[in-house]
Design a protein around this motif. Structure first.
Motif, PDB file in Angstrom:
ATOM      1  N   GLN A 158      -2.526  15.792  -3.582  1.00  0.00           N
ATOM      2  CA  GLN A 158      -2.375  14.335  -3.452  1.00  0.00           C
ATOM      3  C   GLN A 158      -0.973  14.282  -3.907  1.00  0.00           C
ATOM      4  O   GLN A 158      -0.654  13.522  -5.057  1.00  0.00           O
ATOM      5  CB  GLN A 158      -3.459  13.544  -4.194  1.00  0.00           C
ATOM      6  N   THR A 159       0.124  14.464  -3.340  1.00  0.00           N
ATOM      7  CA  THR A 159       1.145  14.606  -4.020  1.00  0.00           C
ATOM      8  C   THR A 159       2.174  13.212  -3.495  1.00  0.00           C
ATOM      9  O   THR A 159       1.786  12.670  -2.308  1.00  0.00           O
ATOM     10  CB  THR A 159       2.229  15.951  -3.572  1.00  0.00           C
ATOM     11  N   PRO A 160       3.117  12.814  -4.170  1.00  0.00           N
ATOM     12  CA  PRO A 160       4.214  11.688  -3.463  1.00  0.00           C
ATOM     13  C   PRO A 160       4.464  12.099  -2.134  1.00  0.00           C
ATOM     14  O   PRO A 160       4.616  11.202  -1.315  1.00  0.00           O
ATOM     15  CB  PRO A 160       5.112  11.509  -4.430  1.00  0.00           C
ATOM     16  N   GLU A 161       4.755  13.491  -1.905  1.00  0.00           N
ATOM     17  CA  GLU A 161       5.364  13.815  -0.427  1.00  0.00           C
ATOM     18  C   GLU A 161       4.341  13.663   0.486  1.00  0.00           C
ATOM     19  O   GLU A 161       4.575  13.245   1.678  1.00  0.00           O
ATOM     20  CB  GLU A 161       5.629  15.309  -0.372  1.00  0.00           C
ATOM     21  N   LYS A 162       3.127  13.451   0.107  1.00  0.00           N
ATOM     22  CA  LYS A 162       1.867  13.417   1.197  1.00  0.00           C
ATOM     23  C   LYS A 162       1.702  11.713   1.151  1.00  0.00           C
ATOM     24  O   LYS A 162       1.381  11.320   2.152  1.00  0.00           O
ATOM     25  CB  LYS A 162       0.552  14.125   0.849  1.00  0.00           C
ATOM     26  N   VAL A 163       1.334  11.116  -0.005  1.00  0.00           N
ATOM     27  CA  VAL A 163       0.962   9.787  -0.267  1.00  0.00           C
ATOM     28  C   VAL A 163       1.726   8.776   0.276  1.00  0.00           C
ATOM     29  O   VAL A 163       1.444   7.825   0.944  1.00  0.00           O
ATOM     30  CB  VAL A 163       0.403   9.615  -1.523  1.00  0.00           C
ATOM     31  N   LEU A 164       3.160   9.189  -0.094  1.00  0.00           N
ATOM     32  CA  LEU A 164       4.093   7.864   0.249  1.00  0.00           C
ATOM     33  C   LEU A 164       4.398   7.686   1.835  1.00  0.00           C
ATOM     34  O   LEU A 164       4.370   6.453   2.216  1.00  0.00           O
ATOM     35  CB  LEU A 164       5.359   8.376  -0.559  1.00  0.00           C
ATOM     36  N   PRO A 165       4.643   8.888   2.423  1.00  0.00           N
ATOM     37  CA  PRO A 165       4.480   8.350   3.960  1.00  0.00           C
ATOM     38  C   PRO A 165       3.446   7.695   4.250  1.00  0.00           C
ATOM     39  O   PRO A 165       3.926   6.779   5.240  1.00  0.00           O
ATOM     40  CB  PRO A 165       4.635   9.985   4.401  1.00  0.00           C
ATOM     41  N   ILE A 166       2.211   7.787   4.043  1.00  0.00           N
ATOM     42  CA  ILE A 166       1.134   7.169   4.595  1.00  0.00           C
ATOM     43  C   ILE A 166       1.414   5.753   4.234  1.00  0.00           C
ATOM     44  O   ILE A 166       1.164   4.899   4.950  1.00  0.00           O
ATOM     45  CB  ILE A 166      -0.421   7.545   4.021  1.00  0.00           C
ATOM     46  N   LEU A 167       1.646   5.364   2.971  1.00  0.00           N
ATOM     47  CA  LEU A 167       1.781   3.958   2.353  1.00  0.00           C
ATOM     48  C   LEU A 167       2.981   3.338   3.052  1.00  0.00           C
ATOM     49  O   LEU A 167       2.981   2.133   3.429  1.00  0.00           O
ATOM     50  CB  LEU A 167       1.997   3.869   0.843  1.00  0.00           C
ATOM     51  N   LEU A 168       4.014   3.928   3.384  1.00  0.00           N
ATOM     52  CA  LEU A 168       5.263   3.283   4.083  1.00  0.00           C
ATOM     53  C   LEU A 168       4.824   3.161   5.583  1.00  0.00           C
ATOM     54  O   LEU A 168       5.275   1.925   5.996  1.00  0.00           O
ATOM     55  CB  LEU A 168       6.219   4.286   3.996  1.00  0.00           C
ATOM     56  N   LYS A 169       4.053   3.980   6.201  1.00  0.00           N
ATOM     57  CA  LYS A 169       3.585   3.661   7.484  1.00  0.00           C
ATOM     58  C   LYS A 169       2.812   2.423   7.501  1.00  0.00           C
ATOM     59  O   LYS A 169       2.936   1.564   8.534  1.00  0.00           O
ATOM     60  CB  LYS A 169       2.837   4.876   8.279  1.00  0.00           C
ATOM     61  N   VAL A 170       1.832   2.239   6.426  1.00  0.00           N
ATOM     62  CA  VAL A 170       1.030   1.109   6.368  1.00  0.00           C
ATOM     63  C   VAL A 170       1.862  -0.283   6.213  1.00  0.00           C
ATOM     64  O   VAL A 170       1.600  -1.035   6.749  1.00  0.00           O
ATOM     65  CB  VAL A 170       0.069   1.318   5.317  1.00  0.00           C
ATOM     66  N   ILE A 171       2.655   0.030   5.080  1.00  0.00           N
ATOM     67  CA  ILE A 171       3.781  -1.166   5.188  1.00  0.00           C
ATOM     68  C   ILE A 171       4.453  -1.588   6.262  1.00  0.00           C
ATOM     69  O   ILE A 171       4.618  -2.852   6.729  1.00  0.00           O
ATOM     70  CB  ILE A 171       4.842  -0.863   4.004  1.00  0.00           C
ATOM     71  N   ASP A 172       4.851  -0.531   7.155  1.00  0.00           N
ATOM     72  CA  ASP A 172       5.490  -1.175   8.387  1.00  0.00           C
ATOM     73  C   ASP A 172       4.671  -1.806   9.410  1.00  0.00           C
ATOM     74  O   ASP A 172       5.026  -2.704   9.899  1.00  0.00           O
ATOM     75  CB  ASP A 172       6.093   0.295   9.033  1.00  0.00           C
ATOM     76  N   VAL A 173       3.539  -1.385   9.445  1.00  0.00           N
ATOM     77  CA  VAL A 173       2.468  -1.838  10.298  1.00  0.00           C
ATOM     78  C   VAL A 173       2.168  -3.496   9.818  1.00  0.00           C
ATOM     79  O   VAL A 173       2.305  -4.414  10.705  1.00  0.00           O
ATOM     80  CB  VAL A 173       1.207  -1.219  10.249  1.00  0.00           C
ATOM     81  N   VAL A 174       1.896  -3.436   8.736  1.00  0.00           N
ATOM     82  CA  VAL A 174       1.835  -4.964   8.029  1.00  0.00           C
ATOM     83  C   VAL A 174       2.774  -5.862   8.142  1.00  0.00           C
ATOM     84  O   VAL A 174       2.347  -7.053   8.362  1.00  0.00           O
ATOM     85  CB  VAL A 174       1.008  -4.958   6.598  1.00  0.00           C
ATOM     86  N   ARG A 175       3.878  -5.466   8.124  1.00  0.00           N
ATOM     87  CA  ARG A 175       5.175  -6.341   8.199  1.00  0.00           C
ATOM     88  C   ARG A 175       5.124  -6.891   9.616  1.00  0.00           C
ATOM     89  O   ARG A 175       5.752  -8.026   9.859  1.00  0.00           O
ATOM     90  CB  ARG A 175       6.464  -5.603   7.644  1.00  0.00           C
TER      91      ARG A 175
END
Length: 332
Positions: A158-175
């Motif tokens: 569970q590294t930032p390289e794995k987790v951050l892209p997931i969160l950024l995709k979610v943020i793109d969707v919610v925006r």
């Protein structure tokens, strides 16, 4: 119970003290480290409410979405809820999301682990076990050693390289999908518990620079899809946030924070060492960053997540911490 200690709230009188943030973290912060409360749920109370939100998907990412009962007729703000290792399928985490939704937030709780929640996730029993025999004690120790190994192996994934892209995709969707809620709040809010506390802290920072070693690694990495996604993060991605008993937060994480944050801390918490927290306080003061740090004595790590405790002291602290988080995000 004892009132939680109010650590600091900027602006402060020591705002001119020089920062002593270093690039070296304590041993507790350099390797995979998680507590029992980060990967297991407390029992739900006998009278527990049932989740009112729903699991859905943003592309290939599973998310739990909980909304106020009168939304969208009544405007609401957008809140990103980041969990401990128990993830989106945890009944406790879903109810936690519902409690925040009832306060006027569209709550988006993503599966930040990409379908790989903490191993052996289960509820902790409130019952005191009978005194085990010597053989049973040996078996228990062996099981705990095996579980600890599995958790450490899981955490290493569970590294930032794995987790951050997931969160950024979610943020793109919610925006896009919840643009009204984002606009109503003037941005996105985030609340993070345990593991999720680190990522709320990172989202409060200056994008890839706030990730430190990740940014360095990506500078030399092939330009694959995940690398490009992370590099899109520039500037704080949230308006304000709250963090409860975070784990794995580093000095660099705190140094990068640029938006108002409230911290719910546990006294003498080895998963968020005092020396890192103290240096964070000085960094916040130096940058005149609006923040709030309250330390709760006599409670275990993980106490602020919804779940049942026998101790009235812990139950009261849980309610107080929820009000701290709620007051902070509502006032920002």
């Amino acid at each position: 119970m004892s009132e939680p200690e109010l650590g600091t709230k900027a602006p402060e009188s020591d705002a001119m003290e020089p920062s002593i943030i270093s690039s070296t973290d304590t041993p507790a912060q350099t390797g995979p480290t998680m507590g029992e409360h980060c990967v297991t749920d407390r029992p739900t109370p006998a009278t527990a409410r049932q989740p009112s939100g729903a699991l859905t998907k943003f592309g290939d990412i599973e998310v739990y979405v909980s909304k106020p009962g009168d939304y969208p007729n009544t405007p609401a703000k957008l809140l990103l809820l980041l969990t401990s290792g128990t993830g989106v399928h945890s009944l406790n985490n879903q109810i936690q999301a519902d409690l925040l939704a009832a306060e006027g937030f569209v709550v988006i709780m993503p599966d930040q682990f990409g379908g790989d929640a903490a191993p052996n996730t289960k509820a902790i029993s409130n019952e005191e076990p009978a005194s085990p025999s010597i053989l049973e004690q040996f078996k228990l120790r062996a099981a705990e050693t095996a579980k600890s190994f599995l958790v450490d192996m899981w955490l290493a994934r569970q590294t930032p390289e794995k987790v951050l892209p997931i969160l950024l995709k979610v943020i793109d969707v919610v925006r896009d999908e919840y643009a009204d809620a984002v606009a109503h709040g003037g941005g996105i809010y985030s609340v993070g518990y345990c593991f999720g506390g680190k990522y709320t802290t990172l989202l409060a920072g200056e994008g890839v620079d706030a990730v430190g070693a990740v940014g360095q690694a990506q500078a030399q990495a092939p330009q694959d899809e995940e690398t490009r996604v992370v590099k899109k993060a520039s500037g704080p991605l949230i308006k304000a946030g709250a963090v409860a008993h975070a784990t794995l937060v580093t000095r660099e994480d705190l140094k990068g924070v640029k938006v108002p944050l409230s911290f719910v801390c546990v006294e003498n918490d080895p998963l968020f060492p005092d020396e890192i927290l103290e240096e964070g306080k000085k960094q916040f003061a130096t940058s005149n960053l609006e923040h709030e740090i309250k330390t709760y004595p006599g409670v275990p790590h993980g106490f602020a997540v919804y779940g049942d405790y026998d101790s009235p002291t812990i139950k009261q602290a849980q309610q107080t911490a929820f009000q701290q988080i709620l007051s902070w995000i509502k006032s920002h």
